[in-house]
Design an enzyme around this catalytic site. Structure first.
Site, PDB file in Angstrom:
ATOM      1  N   HIS A 160      47.744  64.968  -1.672  1.00  0.00           N
ATOM      2  CA  HIS A 160      49.252  64.607  -1.412  1.00  0.00           C
ATOM      3  C   HIS A 160      50.340  64.866  -2.730  1.00  0.00           C
ATOM      4  CE1 HIS A 160      47.627  61.816   1.624  1.00  0.00           C
ATOM      5  NE2 HIS A 160      48.121  62.713   2.400  1.00  0.00           N
ATOM      6  N   LYS A 190      48.801  51.403  14.834  1.00  0.00           N
ATOM      7  CA  LYS A 190      47.629  52.060  14.344  1.00  0.00           C
ATOM      8  C   LYS A 190      47.239  50.983  13.073  1.00  0.00           C
ATOM      9  CE  LYS A 190      46.363  56.353  12.597  1.00  0.00           C
ATOM     10  NZ  LYS A 190      46.782  57.499  12.020  1.00  0.00           N
ATOM     11  N   ARG A 192      46.286  72.448   5.015  1.00  0.00           N
ATOM     12  CA  ARG A 192      45.134  72.678   4.562  1.00  0.00           C
ATOM     13  C   ARG A 192      44.079  73.796   5.191  1.00  0.00           C
ATOM     14  NH1 ARG A 192      42.680  67.029   4.789  1.00  0.00           N
ATOM     15  NH2 ARG A 192      43.562  67.397   6.810  1.00  0.00           N
ATOM     16  N   SER A 223      42.962  61.172   3.763  1.00  0.00           N
ATOM     17  CA  SER A 223      42.983  59.670   3.244  1.00  0.00           C
ATOM     18  C   SER A 223      41.664  59.004   4.095  1.00  0.00           C
ATOM     19  CB  SER A 223      44.361  59.092   3.719  1.00  0.00           C
ATOM     20  OG  SER A 223      45.374  59.515   3.272  1.00  0.00           O
TER      21      SER A 223
END
Lengths: 162, 162, 162, 162, 162, 162
Positions: F17, F41, F90, F127
């Site tokens: 990030h 979440k 990515r 993450s």
């Protein structure tokens, strides 16, 4: 972003390319379209023709100009003090190749690449497809700028579509 | 795994390839790099040059040797009693094609393929990209073994980059 | 390759998994199937059941054993002196995730991952699909080992498919 | 669906293609296999040979016929009142390209494309792979119809595999 | 194709779905939209609401009806004598999963799947995205049929967007 | 580009990030990191913790600030007069989803998205992976900023890794 470059062959420029230039012109103060001189690959339009069609197609975008380059894009970037490339992404197959080029250009000269997604309505468009359609008399209006549409008609009228 | 083969054109070998050979040398007792003789595709380096550069690049790997093959890889495997192919995977576009070849080779001769992921820092590397960079005088050190770097400089000095 | 590990949840083992174990048993002298203990995800079969079904399914492969692990795979590898992971690849979506895990495991502990392509006839198979089919009384013979087929029938007879 | 077209080069037809034709013959009342005449790309089999091999390969499918076309597929569709294309999909790389063509054909002439998945056992098959295997004397039985297998043997016996 | 089924959750139906139904209605004499009853997954709209919204959305397509199913799609197909599934494909991630399901359904009951590409202008659309946008008061007109737009407004007005 | 936003959950921020923020800070005069408040979440770090870790991680980038948003990103963009989103890419699986979101945001509010490729050395980082490694006592130094590394250690020391 002060300046950015949009590299490509543009043989010929399509409405998908113009969509990318428009988005780029909104991201950078100054955008240069850099036409690749590739002596080993045959093109339908000459370098001069491609530059002329591009210039006509971005006349409405005041901060966009057209240039040519031969060899490595990063050398052009170094010579012009440009640190950012802007490219359009249509499909996954684009992505793989463009990611490789982006990582190479960063490795060679710390030149960054930003990808913009093209409008979905242009997702099937490419210079090759446009030439294929025009070669056999198909209708390319709406797919390319008017100047390109005229140039394709003239080109294939002359050569008889062969 | 007693023996395995790493097939390819290697025109020329890159550090990404050497990374794969190193991993293969750790997986099999004996590894053969098999250089494909392709009479229909023009290469920058001759078959002899490619073999010499490969041999120099894996001199530090005692269980790795270099050979050449023409025709089907499975025939080479049959002739040498090798049942395993080891290939590097960089990107999704590699994956599709390599999976097809793996399934073909298994269908033809029950030859198995094991894929190893290359170090991410080489994910953008290919022989084509290295040649393109070197052709225009870009710096390829760190991308290829030193012997290849020298050979590329010599090659393009001779031909004037054309 | 002296030793290798095939990690997974195996809830339950399918014929696609057995295909990978068979290929792995041909690549390494000793193969361990390592069943992940995941306390946060509900499984259909208990850990003991999964181990028992795996053990029955690889009884014909003398160099394959079954173990369990909790936490990081690389810790299990360190504790057991295993440097290679062998995984099956079916589709592109597998590839992306598995490549990430492979690069992570190499970064954390220099553990290498080798991917084998599964037999195309199992390309659609997954534990989830098998459970879905069995839950509604579909025929899973040919998709899983016989012991698993029986266990699924017993499991859903008991629960009434709910 | 009253009528549909399966376009392609079919140089030569494989069992993967026949699998698609069979599925198509079950979807549409009338299926035409349309062989593309491409004057710029060299083919192993002449147009007449390709049509003959196709005709022999679909003799058992009463509602399938073979035709040829040059230029744009949508023009052939317009001339024959056909509104649907049926294509096989094997892999993700197929998908990207075929989706582009499907969207182009819809844009040009509202011609729809339906994709069918081929049997996984043919997922590695392509005309190029078949030619490569046959060129070097590999066994292509089971990969292509018998007539094609014979034709390949005759072709490469004549040319000596060059 | 005499009959075909379009299965899904349709929670709620979007204009992308309607685009697929319209294409399907042009491919098969009779099309059934089959709504999956999934007791383990929470839905925004009840089964009855989803059926009602679908029925309203395809009222203009005379050969399209709506039904529900629980369990395996192939069982519904067997019970109704339907041999063809029609599904829309938007992106590569769709493709992988849908190809698996297609191969499974063929393996279980010789049920064929035909994929149609959705209009590029709906390529970003999904039921989840529509719910997310509506939940926070975003404008979903043009993304879903009018009946759905009204139902979403009512639903989130009641619950206060929580 | 005058201003741009980098949206995400950042639970917690990784070096991948930070790599994207650094590239963004070079592309736009002013960059805002916008942390998504997602009440449905569960996150490891509270919103305040995530903001604090982000703020510490970009302290060296003078034109980057941190904010939070709930609901639709385009509403935040409208309220702050920001027309550009910058996201890292990515892998291909990122690409599919991010392209959908980019097209949605353009459709809803003409908000443009520019994608930057992350440094290949971070290509496996997420993450989730960082939390998984830290949960079991793996070493995350080099994968996350120092502040995050400390916070993870404290978090899992407290909870005992459960």
């Amino acid at each position: 972003m002060r300046s950015a470059v949009c590299p490509g062959s543009f043989d010929p420029v399509t409405n998908g390319h113009v969509d990318v230039f428009t988005r780029a012109s909104d991201m950078a103060d100054q955008v240069t379209i850099a036409v690749l001189v590739n002596r080993t690959k045959q093109s339908l339009f000459s370098l001069d023709e491609r530059v002329a069609l591009l210039t006509a197609s971005v006349a409405h975008l005041p901060n966009v100009t057209v240039d040519v380059f031969e060899g490595l894009l990063v050398e052009w970037c170094r010579a012009h003090g440009v640190k950012h490339v802007i490219k359009g992404l249509r499909a996954v197959s684009d992505f793989d190749y463009e990611l490789q080029m982006a990582q190479l250009n960063f490795r060679l000269a710390e030149v960054e690449t930003a990808f913009v997604s093209t409008n979905p309505k242009y997702s099937f468009l490419s210079s090759s497809i446009v030439k294929e359609v025009a070669r056999y008399g198909g209708d390319v209006s709406g797919l390319v700028p008017d100047a390109v549409s005229d140039a394709l008609r003239a080109k294939f009228a002359t050569t008889g579509g062969a």
